[in-house]
Write a protein that holds these residues in place. Structure first.
Motif, PDB file in Angstrom:
ATOM      1  N   ARG A 801     -24.142  -3.002 -26.741  1.00  0.00           N
ATOM      2  CA  ARG A 801     -23.728  -4.374 -27.050  1.00  0.00           C
ATOM      3  C   ARG A 801     -22.521  -4.313 -27.977  1.00  0.00           C
ATOM      4  O   ARG A 801     -22.467  -3.485 -28.887  1.00  0.00           O
ATOM      5  CB  ARG A 801     -24.867  -5.143 -27.713  1.00  0.00           C
ATOM      6  CG  ARG A 801     -24.478  -6.523 -28.256  1.00  0.00           C
ATOM      7  CD  ARG A 801     -25.694  -7.342 -28.636  1.00  0.00           C
ATOM      8  NE  ARG A 801     -26.384  -7.850 -27.443  1.00  0.00           N
ATOM      9  CZ  ARG A 801     -27.500  -8.569 -27.474  1.00  0.00           C
ATOM     10  NH1 ARG A 801     -28.086  -8.844 -28.636  1.00  0.00           N
ATOM     11  NH2 ARG A 801     -28.047  -8.984 -26.352  1.00  0.00           N
ATOM     12  N   GLY A 802     -21.567  -5.202 -27.756  1.00  0.00           N
ATOM     13  CA  GLY A 802     -20.383  -5.220 -28.606  1.00  0.00           C
ATOM     14  C   GLY A 802     -19.686  -6.556 -28.561  1.00  0.00           C
ATOM     15  O   GLY A 802     -20.143  -7.503 -27.904  1.00  0.00           O
ATOM     16  N   ARG A 803     -18.553  -6.625 -29.280  1.00  0.00           N
ATOM     17  CA  ARG A 803     -17.828  -7.888 -29.387  1.00  0.00           C
ATOM     18  C   ARG A 803     -16.346  -7.671 -29.105  1.00  0.00           C
ATOM     19  O   ARG A 803     -15.754  -6.676 -29.517  1.00  0.00           O
ATOM     20  CB  ARG A 803     -17.955  -8.480 -30.792  1.00  0.00           C
ATOM     21  CG  ARG A 803     -19.360  -8.806 -31.226  1.00  0.00           C
ATOM     22  CD  ARG A 803     -19.335  -9.670 -32.475  1.00  0.00           C
ATOM     23  NE  ARG A 803     -18.508  -9.092 -33.538  1.00  0.00           N
ATOM     24  CZ  ARG A 803     -18.046  -9.781 -34.578  1.00  0.00           C
ATOM     25  NH1 ARG A 803     -18.286 -11.082 -34.663  1.00  0.00           N
ATOM     26  NH2 ARG A 803     -17.333  -9.195 -35.525  1.00  0.00           N
ATOM     27  N   LEU A 804     -15.771  -8.641 -28.416  1.00  0.00           N
ATOM     28  CA  LEU A 804     -14.328  -8.772 -28.301  1.00  0.00           C
ATOM     29  C   LEU A 804     -13.943 -10.106 -28.916  1.00  0.00           C
ATOM     30  O   LEU A 804     -14.605 -11.122 -28.663  1.00  0.00           O
ATOM     31  CB  LEU A 804     -13.873  -8.724 -26.839  1.00  0.00           C
ATOM     32  CG  LEU A 804     -14.239  -7.484 -26.024  1.00  0.00           C
ATOM     33  CD1 LEU A 804     -13.800  -7.669 -24.567  1.00  0.00           C
ATOM     34  CD2 LEU A 804     -13.614  -6.233 -26.606  1.00  0.00           C
ATOM     35  N   LEU A 805     -12.901 -10.122 -29.727  1.00  0.00           N
ATOM     36  CA  LEU A 805     -12.380 -11.357 -30.291  1.00  0.00           C
ATOM     37  C   LEU A 805     -11.066 -11.683 -29.612  1.00  0.00           C
ATOM     38  O   LEU A 805     -10.168 -10.840 -29.532  1.00  0.00           O
ATOM     39  CB  LEU A 805     -12.165 -11.229 -31.802  1.00  0.00           C
ATOM     40  CG  LEU A 805     -13.400 -10.936 -32.653  1.00  0.00           C
ATOM     41  CD1 LEU A 805     -13.023 -10.912 -34.131  1.00  0.00           C
ATOM     42  CD2 LEU A 805     -14.499 -11.957 -32.410  1.00  0.00           C
ATOM     43  N   LEU A 806     -10.939 -12.912 -29.128  1.00  0.00           N
ATOM     44  CA  LEU A 806      -9.741 -13.359 -28.428  1.00  0.00           C
ATOM     45  C   LEU A 806      -8.986 -14.347 -29.307  1.00  0.00           C
ATOM     46  O   LEU A 806      -9.575 -15.312 -29.814  1.00  0.00           O
ATOM     47  CB  LEU A 806     -10.106 -14.039 -27.107  1.00  0.00           C
ATOM     48  CG  LEU A 806     -10.330 -13.167 -25.869  1.00  0.00           C
ATOM     49  CD1 LEU A 806     -11.392 -12.111 -26.116  1.00  0.00           C
ATOM     50  CD2 LEU A 806     -10.684 -14.038 -24.669  1.00  0.00           C
ATOM     51  N   ALA A 807      -7.689 -14.085 -29.480  1.00  0.00           N
ATOM     52  CA  ALA A 807      -6.851 -14.983 -30.267  1.00  0.00           C
ATOM     53  C   ALA A 807      -5.607 -15.323 -29.466  1.00  0.00           C
ATOM     54  O   ALA A 807      -4.925 -14.440 -28.935  1.00  0.00           O
ATOM     55  CB  ALA A 807      -6.475 -14.329 -31.590  1.00  0.00           C
ATOM     56  N   LEU A 808      -5.304 -16.608 -29.380  1.00  0.00           N
ATOM     57  CA  LEU A 808      -4.118 -17.097 -28.674  1.00  0.00           C
ATOM     58  C   LEU A 808      -3.178 -17.733 -29.686  1.00  0.00           C
ATOM     59  O   LEU A 808      -3.562 -18.666 -30.407  1.00  0.00           O
ATOM     60  CB  LEU A 808      -4.510 -18.119 -27.607  1.00  0.00           C
ATOM     61  CG  LEU A 808      -3.354 -18.801 -26.873  1.00  0.00           C
ATOM     62  CD1 LEU A 808      -2.593 -17.798 -26.014  1.00  0.00           C
ATOM     63  CD2 LEU A 808      -3.871 -19.973 -26.031  1.00  0.00           C
ATOM     64  N   THR A 809      -1.950 -17.225 -29.760  1.00  0.00           N
ATOM     65  CA  THR A 809      -0.953 -17.759 -30.683  1.00  0.00           C
ATOM     66  C   THR A 809       0.431 -17.562 -30.085  1.00  0.00           C
ATOM     67  O   THR A 809       0.586 -16.989 -29.002  1.00  0.00           O
ATOM     68  CB  THR A 809      -0.990 -17.033 -32.042  1.00  0.00           C
ATOM     69  OG1 THR A 809      -0.771 -15.636 -31.800  1.00  0.00           O
ATOM     70  CG2 THR A 809      -2.303 -17.222 -32.762  1.00  0.00           C
ATOM     71  N   THR A 810       1.440 -18.006 -30.818  1.00  0.00           N
ATOM     72  CA  THR A 810       2.795 -17.595 -30.507  1.00  0.00           C
ATOM     73  C   THR A 810       2.958 -16.152 -30.956  1.00  0.00           C
ATOM     74  O   THR A 810       2.246 -15.687 -31.853  1.00  0.00           O
ATOM     75  CB  THR A 810       3.810 -18.461 -31.261  1.00  0.00           C
ATOM     76  OG1 THR A 810       3.649 -18.243 -32.672  1.00  0.00           O
ATOM     77  CG2 THR A 810       3.618 -19.931 -30.931  1.00  0.00           C
ATOM     78  N   PRO A 811       3.898 -15.399 -30.373  1.00  0.00           N
ATOM     79  CA  PRO A 811       4.108 -14.023 -30.824  1.00  0.00           C
ATOM     80  C   PRO A 811       4.442 -13.932 -32.308  1.00  0.00           C
ATOM     81  O   PRO A 811       3.995 -13.007 -32.990  1.00  0.00           O
ATOM     82  CB  PRO A 811       5.269 -13.548 -29.945  1.00  0.00           C
ATOM     83  CG  PRO A 811       5.145 -14.350 -28.688  1.00  0.00           C
ATOM     84  CD  PRO A 811       4.679 -15.699 -29.150  1.00  0.00           C
ATOM     85  N   ALA A 812       5.194 -14.867 -32.837  1.00  0.00           N
ATOM     86  CA  ALA A 812       5.552 -14.822 -34.261  1.00  0.00           C
ATOM     87  C   ALA A 812       4.325 -15.025 -35.141  1.00  0.00           C
ATOM     88  O   ALA A 812       4.121 -14.304 -36.132  1.00  0.00           O
ATOM     89  CB  ALA A 812       6.608 -15.880 -34.567  1.00  0.00           C
TER      90      ALA A 812
END
Length: 963
Positions: A801-812
């Motif tokens: 069992r594990g976790r992935l964290l997803l983050a959506l942003t501008t590249p800057a």
């Protein structure tokens, strides 16, 4: 830039090594405990060479794995020779005896973990003899870490720790003559740029390694480009570095001369190196030296017949010195040596993921070790011997150091050896937990026993399952405040949670999922989970009180079906109601949306075919098709939504499930995956991935971190230094992901943060895939001689069992936020529990810092060095030009650092803490062997001001007094 000159292996060489020329190693004894020596060692002890001849440097060596086919103990004592004939104690006995027979003989030794054990068993006479050999440069330590670490699956903080452990022992025992001048990684399976950077900052002049891609090697041989300068950082100021390589000799003089001349044709100087040895050799050192003596004598006798070959006993540093004297200009390399392939269909990219549970346990253990180190300093002497018994940090420090070995965390060992690594970590963790309990008792004023529930990820904790009242202490090892979701298994339906000031904290009770019940089986019986968000101050703790309220009706079960979306004030994630799969992710702050479909697949592991007999195994990743098999086109879903967290439970089949989780104040979407037992009754080995397909136009590029630090650009089907002929379109595009991977276009960046080292890639534009688990049916012929098919606790296959964290942003914006996000996953808060009520005078909140450090600064190390001094490492965690906000120099005042400790003396050291920083030079040793006192501040503010440039790590020895 950190630079390294590399020399790589020629075709005739069977045991190659690579060498880096680094910033320069320096003589000095940071502890003041090392013996003085009037003898010349290091470069001064090198034998004379013949300028007009081809000089063949014979380097006698043994490669002693700190566990692989046998455990560490079995290798040292020579047990289980039915598996492999190897006994390290006998190697060292034999080598020392033979070195005393002839002053011309040389030997190098690498793994301090074994030498440390052997040294402790020796008497005065043997120790004196060994010290003389070291002082004369005839026994030379190279690398000098506790082990020869893996480079793909290790985190830089753990590598620094294990190098510091080994080098400190050598420094304390032998002084300057025991300090290695070169790093030596002849066996790891590909080489990371961050390792080269670390070795440069540790003061090594060169880095020898043995494995590079067969296509890369062929091109370099043709172009006589086997030596190079490796610039291993885009941010740090440059030093030079060379590379080296070795091959085994033929005992026949004629064949040897031909081999030597053939090899010399591939290199640019009149010096070549041949390593004389291999795995666990020299148990009978007399046999080796007797034959090498003959070889040297008879080959050099040919000089009277016109031969221009001169053979001599030598060491890697002596060979390196000759390259430096040649004063040539070397080519420059700026990327790394991943992925490594030794043939067209033999890509060593499977071990990036092999044994995923061990990889996670190693990462958790590293976090615990840093907490243990910090609290040993903050709690004082009582931390080791206190109300909860005797504890220590050293046991876990050594276990973690062993775990960095290239056949440990890499997952390329036999199963019983993997079990031994885990056992060592467990024993070390128990020792640290006692120390932590003592320190927290001292700091809080409460001696009540503490419990550490290590199976919270599967909702197992006897104290909370049965307790009606208990306290929860959250210790934060970071130098900034954190918010952390606490999830505790319970059987009640309503609880009251209060913070140190008595304010109620929003908490919710959720049912334990069927998936979790299936994983834990009979190890726990909690029906529910208590969830609340805890805040913890920098380098400190906060304690929360939890009370069971009178019984209420059970919480409503999760609603069947798929919601249209989950949303908080930062993110919105939508689902396809027909499939139950993710369909989009939106950042509500930046008003960005990407199409996002996530699903699970498996590659059918090859067992060999007409193209090649190479199968997938612990080392090798080789799918039999470029198209993975989807586990299910749809997911059965259930939904939970409350004021703390929103969750969608997805079931993809009997052995794959996932929770899509969004906390109320989170800017990241969490994917908690559960995979296993992987079925193999159908006759197929399986390599399981999580794949995210997005609308981002990534143009063939993706980005992965190097050992958790700097980020490297990857281009599909491309290598920066040669024209790639791609023969394995999947495995040949896999790279190690230690903490994060991302794709981006001009407007959007999707970053995936992992909770352990894993393999990952972008096989097509807009797509990212992370390999989660591997279960295989055959061995891949690289020595392990057993398939990678972990049995798990119940012997029916390992569940992970594990976790992935997803983050959506501008590249800057990603530059400012995603590196700290990854850091927070590596150094997680430690949760401890105490039953019942705490005494009224208990301190419920504490910070070891006067204030949080600036966002660009990471407190990498706070560790007790000796009774009165502390080892401190401060790190600038942004690359140059990475962040418009944070990629600037930043200054920290050491006097204003700690809240309960006063810094009264300071001296700066090399990264590995075995040299004084102001004495570090490159290829120019001064022979200073005196103790260097800690510099006193004397009221001068500048003495305490530390300025960090981008990507810089600065290491200090601090003299500390309680305030």
């Amino acid at each position: 830039m950190i630079s390294v000159l590399l020399k790589m292996a020629a075709a005739a060489i069977t045991a190659a090594a690579v060498l880096l020329l680094l910033c320069g190693a320096v003589v000095g004894f940071p502890t003041g405990q090392a013996p003085r020596s009037s003898s010349d060692c290091g470069y001064k002890s090198c034998p004379a060479t013949q300028p007009a001849m081809l000089n063949v440097h014979l380097v006698p060596h043994t490669h002693d794995d700190v566990g692989w086919l046998k455990t560490v103990d079995q290798y040292y004592y020579g047990e289980r020779n039915d598996i492999q004939h190897a006994g390290v104690q006998y190697i060292l006995d034999s080598v020392v005896q033979q070195l005393q027979e002839d002053p011309a003989r040389r030997f190098i030794y690498v793994e301090t973990a074994f030498f440390f054990r052997w040294w402790r068993q020796q008497g005065v006479r043997t120790r004196q003899a060994v010290t003389q050999l070291v002082n004369e440069g005839r026994l030379e330590f190279v690398n000098g870490g506790w082990c020869m670490s893996d480079e793909a699956t290790t985190h830089y903080s753990a590598v620094i720790d294990q190098m510091t452990l080994g080098l400190r022992f050598l420094n304390d025992t032998f002084g300057a003559c025991g300090r290695p001048r070169v790093a030596w990684h002849i066996d790891p399976f590909g080489h990371a740029r961050e390792h080269a950077s670390m070795f440069a900052q540790m003061g090594y002049d060169g880095f020898f390694f043995g494995r590079l891609d067969y296509q890369d090697k062929k091109k370099r041989m043709v172009e006589k480009d086997m030596e190079m300068l490796w610039r291993a950082s885009e941010s740090l100021a440059p030093p030079d570095d060379p590379n080296l390589e070795d091959y085994n000799l033929d005992t026949m003089v004629k064949k040897f001369l031909k081999t030597a001349n053939d090899q010399a044709a591939l290199y640019r100087t009149n010096h070549i190196i041949m390593t004389m040895g291999s795995d666990f050799q020299y148990e009978n050192a007399n046999l080796w030296y007797k034959n090498m003596d003959k070889l040297i004598r008879y080959v050099n006798a040919q000089q009277s017949q016109g031969s221009k070959v001169n053979v001599l006993y030598s060491t890697p540093s002596c060979y390196l010195q000759e390259l430096h004297r040649a004063n040539l200009t070397w080519s420059v390399k700026t990327d790394d040596f991943f992925p490594y392939a030794d043939n067209a269909h033999d890509f060593w990219t499977g071990y990036f993921t092999s044994r995923p549970a061990l990889k996670r346990y190693e990462r958790i253990s590293n976090s615990l070790l840093q907490v243990c180190n910090q609290l040993e300093v903050l709690g004082g002497l009582i931390s080791r011997r206190g109300p909860h018994g005797d504890g220590d940090s050293e046991t876990l420090r050594r276990a973690m150091a062993v775990a960095q070995h290239h056949d440990a965390v890499s997952g390329t060992e036999k199963q019983h050896v993997a079990n031994d690594y885990a056992k060592r970590l467990a024993i070390g963790s128990a020792h640290c937990q006692v120390l932590v309990s003592n320190a927290l008792s001292k700091l809080s004023g409460s001696d009540a026993p503490r419990v550490y529930c290590e199976n919270l990820n599967i909702s197992v904790c006897p104290l909370t399952e049965s307790g009606h009242k208990f306290s929860v202490t959250v210790y934060n090892p970071l130098s900034r405040s954190v918010s952390w979701a606490v999830r505790l298994p319970v059987n009640g339906t309503q609880y009251n949670v209060t913070d140190p000031s008595g304010r109620e904290v929003d908490c919710q009770v959720l049912p334990v999922s069927q998936s979790t019940q299936d994983v834990r089986r009979d190890r726990g019986y909690a029906r529910n989970q208590l969830v609340f968000q805890a805040e913890a101050p920098p380098l400190g703790f906060r304690t929360y009180s939890v009370s069971l309220l009178p019984s209420r009706p059970p919480q409503p079960p999760p609603r069947p079906g798929t919601p249209l979306y989950l949303q908080n004030k930062f993110l919105k994630v939508t689902f396809d109601p027909d499939t139950g799969l993710l369909s989009s992710l939106s950042n509500l702050e930046t008003k960005q949306t990407v199409q996002l479909k996530q699903n699970f697949y498996w590659y059918n592991a090859s067992v060999g075919n007409k193209e090649s007999s190479q199968p997938s195994g612990a080392y090798i990743f080789r799918p039999n098709s470029s198209t993975p098999v989807v586990i299910s086109l749809t997911a059965k879903t259930q939904t939970l939504q409350n004021s703390v967290v929103q969750e969608v439970w997805q079931q993809f089949g009997p052995w794959v499930s996932q929770v899509v989780r969004l906390y109320q104040d989170s800017r990241e979407l969490e994917l908690e995956w559960t995979v296993g037992p992987v079925p193999v009754h159908d006759g197929f080995g399986k390599e399981v991935i999580s794949r995210l397909d997005t609308s981002i136009n990534s143009s063939g590029l993706f980005y992965t971190d190097s050992n958790g630090r700097e980020v490297l650009e990857r281009r599909r089907d491309f290598r920066p230094t040669w024209v790639l002929k791609q023969t394995e379109p999947i495995a040949g595009n896999y790279y190690p992901v230690n903490s994060r991977v991302y794709i981006k276009d001009a407007e959007q960046q999707l970053t995936v943060v992992t909770d352990r080292s894993q393999g990952g890639s972008s096989i097509r534009d807009g797509s990212l895939e992370i390999m989660l688990h591997r279960r295989l049916l055959v061995d891949d012929y690289r020595g392990v001689a057993e398939p990678l098919s972990e049995p798990g606790e119940y012997k029916d296959g390992l569940v992970v069992r594990g976790r992935l964290l997803l983050a959506l942003t501008t590249p800057a914006a990603a530059a400012d936020t995603h590196r700290p996000l990854a850091e927070a996953q590596v150094l997680q808060p430690l949760v401890s529990l105490q039953a019942g009520d705490l005494p009224h005078n208990t301190l419920l909140e504490f910070s070891g810092l006067q204030a949080a450090l600036p966002p660009a600064v990471h407190l990498l190390t706070v560790s007790q060095w000796d009774r009165d001094s502390v080892l401190l490492r401060l790190e600038h965690q942004f690359q140059i030009k990475e962040s418009q906000t944070y990629s600037q120099p930043v200054t920290v005042n050491l006097k204003k650092l700690f809240s309960t400790l006063e810094v009264v003396g300071v001296s700066e050291m090399s990264l590995a803490a075995n040299q004084w920083k102001d004495e570090m030079t490159r290829m120019d040793w001064k022979g200073n062997t005196g103790e260097k006192p800690l510099r006193q501040g004397q009221g001068d503010p500048s003495a305490w001001e530390v300025t960090l440039k981008p990507m810089e790590i600065r290491t200090f020895l601090l003299l500390m007094h309680p305030r």
